[in-house]
Design a protein around this motif. Structure first.
Motif, PDB file in Angstrom:
ATOM      1  N   ASN A  83       0.808  -1.226   0.000  1.00 13.40           N
ATOM      2  CA  ASN A  83       0.000   0.000   0.000  1.00 13.40           C
ATOM      3  C   ASN A  83       0.837   1.271   0.000  1.00 13.40           C
ATOM      4  N   GLN A  84       1.993   1.225   0.656  1.00 11.14           N
ATOM      5  CA  GLN A  84       2.831   2.421   0.718  1.00 11.14           C
ATOM      6  C   GLN A  84       3.556   2.689  -0.604  1.00 11.14           C
ATOM      7  N   PHE A  85       3.494   1.709  -1.520  1.00 16.02           N
ATOM      8  CA  PHE A  85       4.156   1.858  -2.819  1.00 16.02           C
ATOM      9  C   PHE A  85       3.170   2.155  -3.948  1.00 16.02           C
ATOM     10  N   LEU A  86       1.944   2.456  -3.604  1.00 12.49           N
ATOM     11  CA  LEU A  86       0.901   2.636  -4.613  1.00 12.49           C
ATOM     12  C   LEU A  86       1.242   3.717  -5.630  1.00 12.49           C
ATOM     13  N   SER A  87       1.999   4.718  -5.211  1.00 12.88           N
ATOM     14  CA  SER A  87       2.331   5.832  -6.114  1.00 12.88           C
ATOM     15  C   SER A  87       3.185   5.394  -7.298  1.00 12.88           C
ATOM     16  N   TYR A  88       3.771   4.201  -7.227  1.00 17.38           N
ATOM     17  CA  TYR A  88       4.551   3.712  -8.361  1.00 17.38           C
ATOM     18  C   TYR A  88       3.641   3.236  -9.506  1.00 17.38           C
ATOM     19  N   SER A  89       2.366   2.993  -9.172  1.00 19.56           N
ATOM     20  CA  SER A  89       1.430   2.539 -10.199  1.00 19.56           C
ATOM     21  C   SER A  89       0.310   3.524 -10.481  1.00 19.56           C
ATOM     22  N   LYS A  90       0.010   4.384  -9.526  1.00 18.29           N
ATOM     23  CA  LYS A  90      -1.099   5.325  -9.693  1.00 18.29           C
ATOM     24  C   LYS A  90      -0.631   6.750  -9.410  1.00 18.29           C
ATOM     25  N   PRO A  91      -1.052   7.706 -10.256  1.00 11.79           N
ATOM     26  CA  PRO A  91      -0.663   9.103 -10.037  1.00 11.79           C
ATOM     27  C   PRO A  91      -1.358   9.691  -8.807  1.00 11.79           C
ATOM     28  N   GLU A  92      -0.826  10.794  -8.338  1.00 11.28           N
ATOM     29  CA  GLU A  92      -1.322  11.414  -7.111  1.00 11.28           C
ATOM     30  C   GLU A  92      -2.807  11.735  -7.186  1.00 11.28           C
ATOM     31  N   GLY A  93      -3.268  12.195  -8.352  1.00  5.83           N
ATOM     32  CA  GLY A  93      -4.675  12.549  -8.497  1.00  5.83           C
ATOM     33  C   GLY A  93      -5.595  11.366  -8.295  1.00  5.83           C
ATOM     34  N   MET A  94      -5.201  10.195  -8.799  1.00  9.07           N
ATOM     35  CA  MET A  94      -6.023   8.997  -8.644  1.00  9.07           C
ATOM     36  C   MET A  94      -6.023   8.522  -7.204  1.00  9.07           C
ATOM     37  N   ILE A  95      -4.873   8.583  -6.547  1.00  4.90           N
ATOM     38  CA  ILE A  95      -4.800   8.176  -5.139  1.00  4.90           C
ATOM     39  C   ILE A  95      -5.663   9.094  -4.281  1.00  4.90           C
ATOM     40  N   LYS A  96      -5.639  10.380  -4.597  1.00  7.25           N
ATOM     41  CA  LYS A  96      -6.458  11.340  -3.855  1.00  7.25           C
ATOM     42  C   LYS A  96      -7.943  11.017  -4.026  1.00  7.25           C
ATOM     43  N   MET A  97      -8.339  10.645  -5.234  1.00  2.00           N
ATOM     44  CA  MET A  97      -9.745  10.297  -5.463  1.00  2.00           C
ATOM     45  C   MET A  97     -10.126   9.023  -4.731  1.00  2.00           C
ATOM     46  N   MET A  98      -9.210   8.045  -4.698  1.00  3.76           N
ATOM     47  CA  MET A  98      -9.464   6.816  -3.952  1.00  3.76           C
ATOM     48  C   MET A  98      -9.691   7.121  -2.475  1.00  3.76           C
ATOM     49  N   LYS A  99      -8.875   8.011  -1.920  1.00  6.28           N
ATOM     50  CA  LYS A  99      -9.038   8.386  -0.511  1.00  6.28           C
ATOM     51  C   LYS A  99     -10.359   9.115  -0.285  1.00  6.28           C
ATOM     52  N   THR A 100     -10.778   9.897  -1.268  1.00  3.71           N
ATOM     53  CA  THR A 100     -12.062  10.594  -1.168  1.00  3.71           C
ATOM     54  C   THR A 100     -13.215   9.602  -1.116  1.00  3.71           C
ATOM     55  N   ILE A 101     -13.141   8.567  -1.958  1.00  5.88           N
ATOM     56  CA  ILE A 101     -14.176   7.529  -1.962  1.00  5.88           C
ATOM     57  C   ILE A 101     -14.188   6.781  -0.632  1.00  5.88           C
ATOM     58  N   LYS A 102     -13.002   6.461  -0.130  1.00  9.14           N
ATOM     59  CA  LYS A 102     -12.897   5.781   1.166  1.00  9.14           C
ATOM     60  C   LYS A 102     -13.517   6.637   2.270  1.00  9.14           C
ATOM     61  N   ASP A 103     -13.194   7.913   2.296  1.00  8.01           N
ATOM     62  CA  ASP A 103     -13.735   8.811   3.324  1.00  8.01           C
ATOM     63  C   ASP A 103     -15.246   8.960   3.221  1.00  8.01           C
ATOM     64  N   LEU A 104     -15.758   8.938   1.991  1.00 12.58           N
ATOM     65  CA  LEU A 104     -17.188   9.093   1.774  1.00 12.58           C
ATOM     66  C   LEU A 104     -17.967   7.872   2.253  1.00 12.58           C
ATOM     67  N   LEU A 105     -17.495   6.678   1.878  1.00 13.20           N
ATOM     68  CA  LEU A 105     -18.215   5.455   2.206  1.00 13.20           C
ATOM     69  C   LEU A 105     -17.898   4.935   3.608  1.00 13.20           C
ATOM     70  N   ASP A 106     -16.722   5.241   4.095  1.00 11.69           N
ATOM     71  CA  ASP A 106     -16.296   4.741   5.414  1.00 11.69           C
ATOM     72  C   ASP A 106     -15.671   5.882   6.216  1.00 11.69           C
ATOM     73  N   PRO A 107     -16.464   6.896   6.595  1.00 14.33           N
ATOM     74  CA  PRO A 107     -15.920   8.080   7.259  1.00 14.33           C
ATOM     75  C   PRO A 107     -15.226   7.785   8.580  1.00 14.33           C
ATOM     76  N   ASN A 108     -15.609   6.702   9.247  1.00 12.21           N
ATOM     77  CA  ASN A 108     -14.956   6.342  10.510  1.00 12.21           C
ATOM     78  C   ASN A 108     -13.789   5.375  10.308  1.00 12.21           C
TER      79      ASN A 108
END
Length: 537
Positions: free
Chosen positions: A500-525
């Motif tokens: 997980n800490q190496f995800l940036s080698y496969s996905k750009p920052e913008g995509m990772i940021k969107m993934m985190k947004t989805i995680k926060d939206l569906l699982d805020p806690n």
């Protein structure tokens, strides 16, 4: 007997000596192997290090509540006393440790719901109380995604194992997430169908876990990924609400295709409890051939030609190098399939409905491989037993590698022409680093095998002892190399805590940021499968 091919076409009709191989079920490989991919040693006589101690920087999230007797009593009211394991170290061990003995958690509670509503009630309570949860299927993963890191509650889906319905006209199956893949395949076999997914761990893995990790498998070339074969999902969200998307329609162009979010999400945004999946007809004719080749260029030529000549009946195209064969021979009593050895090998499988038609196409293809001197030798299975014998070599590498003192395993994808270049570069990199090629070097060899059809390389580095220099040389060097090829650091095994800490080698920052947004939206806690999948920073 195996029919042998040589550079002389007439030899296609010759008969070789019977091949006798040790038959090991695919499932047994995933129950008996001890593997390593980080700088520590383990065996059946040693305690597996805690994941929280193995990975520096892990700290328990203070927002998560520590389990109380009151919480346990509440869960008993949901699932019943017989459907949970609490504070019993021996019984908890199987849920706290993965099959490779690489990851170990500290959970004190395992819940085994039998219905989707029970899952919903559990998650609603956990979300309200801020209790962290780890969904777990067959626990056959390779990156620690289904193992607790700290004291998260394990939510096991093993008791949700019913087939809900099957349409024998369309081939659409609906089932609980806890159904074992091989069990589903065997059930479908009686009706002339098959699961579109085939894995080495099929005797243990759950279909829900397959979906949560977007498992690839051996025949993705023919049947495609789960993103294409899954028609609908039933998912329980972190707040306990049930997302019922169990569609059995093959065409539905209304709104966002939300099910795709959960395929490959590793249980971080919802718990898959049911699936609707399109199953193909089981082929009436299956052929398997094994070819010996002199170069990786020839492997690519063979693949290109197979796509042209075998096209609609080509179901698998696997390759391995001679290093993989040597490791297999070292730990196997199997007789060789060919009289001579070659730098590379290719396993070709065809699946169709007309044996005469398929035999003719395969024979023509093999003849062309010999005439053009792409392949130097080969064998063709003559019955089901011999098909299993040839496949057992490809599937035996994991078990053989596990018998070495240590093995560092990587599952990566890249353009097909770059696969062998990656292997050669890693060998040279380890030589330059002083851990390979010298009499006292820890590295035995770099081993390569995988699915040429989808650009998936299983790169394994076998070692005779643990040496902290080895992982430091591999990571992040290998991930940087893959990134330069626009490849993926995880082709089919997922991210978990290993990558997980190496995800940036496969996905750009913008995509990772969107993934985190989805995680926060569906699982805020953030109660679902914490500390994994997405980078913590």
């Amino acid at each position: 007997m195996l029919r042998t091919t040589t550079r002389h076409l007439a030899a296609l009709r010759h008969v070789a000596q019977p091949v006798v191989m040790r038959q090991a079920s695919r499932a047994s490989v995933y129950k008996s192997v001890t593997l390593l991919s980080r700088p520590y040693a383990t065996s059946n006589n040693k305690v597996v290090p805690l994941t929280a101690e193995k990975y520096p920087g892990f700290t328990r999230n203070d927002q998560f509540k520590k389990l109380t007797e009151k919480d346990v009593d509440h869960f008993k009211g949901i699932v019943g006393e017989s459907a949970l394991i609490y504070n019993n170290e021996d019984d908890l061990a199987a849920f706290n440790t993965d099959w490779m003995n690489k990851y170990r958690g500290q959970s004190q509670l395992v819940l085994k719901p039998k219905t989707t509503q029970q899952v919903a009630d559990i998650l609603k309570y956990c979300n309200d109380q801020r209790i962290a949860v780890v969904p777990q299927g067959g626990n056959t993963g390779l990156v620690g995604g289904s193992i607790p890191v700290f004291d998260e509650v394990v939510l096991s889906l093993q008791s949700m194992n019913s087939i809900r319905s099957f349409d024998d006209v369309s081939g659409i199956l609906t089932a609980d997430a806890g159904c074992i893949l091989e069990g589903l395949d065997n059930w479908l076999n009686e009706k002339g169908y098959m699961m579109p997914l085939d894995l080495g761990a099929k005797g243990s893995c759950h279909i829900g876990g397959n979906l949560a990790t977007n498992a690839g498998g051996l025949r993705l070339l023919r049947y495609g990924s789960l993103h294409g074969t899954v028609l609908g999902l039933e998912v329980v969200l972190p707040d306990g609400s049930i997302l019922d998307s169990m569609s059995t329609l093959r065409k539905d162009n209304t709104g966002y295709d939300l099910k795709q979010l959960f395929i490959g999400s590793e249980g971080t945004i919802g718990v898959i409890t049911g699936v609707s999946i399109l199953t193909p007809r089981r082929p009436k004719a299956v052929n398997v051939a094994l070819l010996g080749l002199n170069s990786y260029d020839d492997v690519q030529k063979a693949f290109k030609q197979s796509r042209s000549e075998l096209s609609e009946i080509l179901s698998a195209f696997e390759f391995w190098d001679n290093n993989a064969l040597q490791i297999y021979k070292k730990h196997s009593d199997a007789k060789p399939l060919m009289e001579s050895e070659y730098p590379f090998y290719v396993l070709i499988e065809t699946s169709g409905s007309n044996k005469d038609h398929d035999d003719e196409k395969l024979t023509s293809y093999l003849e062309n491989m010999m005439v053009d001197e792409v392949a130097q030798d080969g064998v063709v299975a003559q019955d089901e037993t011999q098909i299993k014998n040839i496949w057992s070599v490809r599937e035996g590498f994991t078990e053989a590698l596990g018998k070495e003192a240590a093995v560092y395993k990587y599952d990566i994808s890249m353009p097909v022409p770059k696969i062998n270049e990656c292997l050669e570069d890693m060998r040279q990199h380890l030589k330059d680093g002083g851990v390979f090629g010298q009499p006292d070097s820890p590295i035995i060899d770099v081993v390569g095998y995988g699915h040429v059809g989808d650009g998936n390389l299983h790169l394994n580095i076998a070692a005779n002892r643990i040496d902290k220099r080895v992982p430091e040389l591999i990571e992040p060097y290998l991930f940087e190399w893959v990134a330069k090829q626009n490849g993926s650091i995880s082709a089919e095994h997922g991210l978990g805590v290993a990558k997980n800490q190496f995800l940036s080698y496969s996905k750009p920052e913008g995509m990772i940021k969107m993934m985190k947004t989805i995680k926060d939206l569906l699982d805020p806690n953030a109660i679902l499968n914490p500390y994994k999948y997405l980078p913590s920073k």
